[in-house]
Scaffold this motif. Structure first.
Motif, PDB file in Angstrom:
ATOM      1  N   PHE B   3      24.107 -16.517  -2.800  1.00 46.93           N
ATOM      2  CA  PHE B   3      22.933 -15.680  -3.067  1.00 46.93           C
ATOM      3  C   PHE B   3      22.027 -16.332  -4.099  1.00 46.93           C
ATOM      4  O   PHE B   3      22.348 -16.372  -5.289  1.00 46.93           O
ATOM      5  N   LEU B 124      20.502 -11.027  -1.648  1.00 45.40           N
ATOM      6  CA  LEU B 124      21.290  -9.801  -1.798  1.00 45.40           C
ATOM      7  C   LEU B 124      20.329  -8.667  -2.156  1.00 45.40           C
ATOM      8  O   LEU B 124      19.625  -8.744  -3.170  1.00 45.40           O
ATOM      9  N   TYR B 179      19.732  -1.903   2.394  1.00 42.34           N
ATOM     10  CA  TYR B 179      20.285  -2.691   1.281  1.00 42.34           C
ATOM     11  C   TYR B 179      21.726  -3.110   1.581  1.00 42.34           C
ATOM     12  O   TYR B 179      22.391  -2.477   2.394  1.00 42.34           O
ATOM     13  N   HIS B 180      22.184  -4.129   0.886  1.00 40.05           N
ATOM     14  CA  HIS B 180      23.590  -4.525   1.043  1.00 40.05           C
ATOM     15  C   HIS B 180      24.496  -3.711   0.131  1.00 40.05           C
ATOM     16  O   HIS B 180      25.699  -3.612   0.356  1.00 40.05           O
ATOM     17  N   LEU B 181      23.878  -3.178  -0.915  1.00 34.18           N
ATOM     18  CA  LEU B 181      24.638  -2.504  -1.965  1.00 34.18           C
ATOM     19  C   LEU B 181      23.750  -1.431  -2.587  1.00 34.18           C
ATOM     20  O   LEU B 181      22.636  -1.738  -3.029  1.00 34.18           O
ATOM     21  N   SER B 182      24.214  -0.187  -2.592  1.00 33.44           N
ATOM     22  CA  SER B 182      23.477   0.888  -3.266  1.00 33.44           C
ATOM     23  C   SER B 182      24.400   1.525  -4.283  1.00 33.44           C
ATOM     24  O   SER B 182      25.539   1.883  -3.950  1.00 33.44           O
ATOM     25  N   LEU B 183      23.914   1.678  -5.499  1.00 31.53           N
ATOM     26  CA  LEU B 183      24.774   2.145  -6.587  1.00 31.53           C
ATOM     27  C   LEU B 183      24.159   3.327  -7.325  1.00 31.53           C
ATOM     28  O   LEU B 183      22.955   3.316  -7.620  1.00 31.53           O
ATOM     29  N   ALA B 192      28.461  -1.250 -15.589  1.00 35.25           N
ATOM     30  CA  ALA B 192      29.311  -1.459 -14.406  1.00 35.25           C
ATOM     31  C   ALA B 192      28.471  -1.926 -13.220  1.00 35.25           C
ATOM     32  O   ALA B 192      28.935  -2.745 -12.418  1.00 35.25           O
ATOM     33  N   MET B 196      29.148  -5.354 -11.199  1.00 38.04           N
ATOM     34  CA  MET B 196      29.420  -5.390  -9.759  1.00 38.04           C
ATOM     35  C   MET B 196      28.490  -6.375  -9.045  1.00 38.04           C
ATOM     36  O   MET B 196      28.927  -7.126  -8.171  1.00 38.04           O
ATOM     37  N   ILE B 200      29.697  -9.907  -7.141  1.00 33.66           N
ATOM     38  CA  ILE B 200      29.393 -10.259  -5.742  1.00 33.66           C
ATOM     39  C   ILE B 200      28.701 -11.622  -5.660  1.00 33.66           C
ATOM     40  O   ILE B 200      29.051 -12.463  -4.826  1.00 33.66           O
ATOM     41  N   LYS B 203      31.063 -14.547  -6.690  1.00 30.43           N
ATOM     42  CA  LYS B 203      32.073 -14.781  -5.640  1.00 30.43           C
ATOM     43  C   LYS B 203      31.442 -15.556  -4.478  1.00 30.43           C
ATOM     44  O   LYS B 203      32.010 -16.536  -3.984  1.00 30.43           O
TER      45      LYS B 203
END
Lengths: 209, 209
Positions: B3, B124, B179-183, B192, B196, B200, B203
């Motif tokens: 990414f 991302l 989205y790939h990630l929603s928090l 946090a 996170m 990602i 990694k």
């Protein structure tokens, strides 16, 4: 803050159920998916296959279909006049999911459980989605091929879940704001999704390894 | 997979901008928020304050407002007859965001960047949301009090972003699938969320510590 209950809502073919099962296994939580259907069957007298279809994909029936559904010989809906079969199953499911969450630590798959348990402060609501190619591949490998093309099966299922969720919750299915965490399993990978959920729960519960 | 670019879309008051800034700092990526507005100002001749409002909250103007907007003395929109000011700014922003992503590793805040960069495989896309009490508290502490009640400011801003996003992308703002990630930053916490996202990216990039 600690998370006793985890709800995992998911797009068909996204691997959400697999993720939920693995999360439950690693945390030592109960896993409720099919068991909810069986419990509704016991409580209502309807056949599990019928409930499977109605409890996630139906919406309230028209008056006419209610008349037919409540015709003699069609089970316990007779005991609740004025309710459509779908509404009757919804109330049964609503009560069962509330009870299961009360009973002990668990992971619950789908069935509007994010909405049903929205007032609990010990519940983590997760949504798993994925791109359509990934989902099509998983559908064929997990459920086998059928006459219907995978993309068609995805579209039909998405639409059913959307309509069902909207009808019973008055929310838009898949909106980030309905969940604490939404993950694209096709980009992040099934294992990484499991790890992220476990990480959040163990941190909140103070059980980090 | 790695990414190079991270887009962070966010609800007003959710702490999304703070998260984006910290992610950029920790990864050593460029951070683009206000800089995009300044760049559009240089490219178009419009005042940054005007762009700030138009580039995230406007939608295409009516014919009449176009007539006024393109009256003599109103800057470079004269050079693009037939475009509304909002559409003209959109094309400038679209090009700038594409160029910035091409230039090097970066974190971009909002401005439909998730949509604009949707075809890149090294991006991302993150969405940060939070419950309204959390957002109201942050709005007052971050931007100060105003005559307008925080809840009113939240509603107005949500509505503006929703309309703007829909107009230019034909998508529903806040849908998990964008989205790939929603928090949920109010439940998970700002730190946090940062951890996170970093996890990602590191990694995927093979730079885990």
């Amino acid at each position: 803050m600690s998370f006793k209950v985890i709800t995992i809502s998911r797009e068909f073919g996204s691997g959400g159920r697999t993720i939920a099962k693995e999360v439950a296994k690693r945390l030592g939580y109960e896993f409720y998916d099919r068991a909810i259907v069986d419990k509704i069957a016991v409580d209502t007298g309807f056949a599990p296959e019928y409930i499977e279809e109605e409890s996630e994909y139906s919406r309230s029936k028209s008056f006419l279909s209610y008349v037919f559904a409540s015709a003699p010989g069609h089970g316990t809906v007779m005991g609740a006049p004025g309710l459509s079969t779908a509404d009757y199953l919804w109330t049964a499911q609503y009560k069962i999911i509330k009870d299961l969450a009360e009973k002990g630590s668990c992971v619950i798959v789908g069935r509007c459980s994010d909405y049903i348990l929205r007032d609990r402060t010990d519940t983590l609501n997760v949504f798993i989605h994925a791109n359509k190619d990934f989902r099509a591949g998983r559908i064929v490998s997990s459920y086998g091929a059928s006459d219907k093309k995978p993309m068609k099966r995805i579209e039909e299922m998405d639409n059913k879940r959307k309509v069902h969720y909207k009808h019973f919750t008055d929310r838009v299915w898949g909106m980030s704001q309905n969940y604490h965490l939404s993950l694209d399993s096709s980009l992040l990978g099934i294992d990484a999704c499991v790890d992220m959920i476990i990480g959040i729960v163990e941190k909140a519960n103070g059980t980090e390894k």
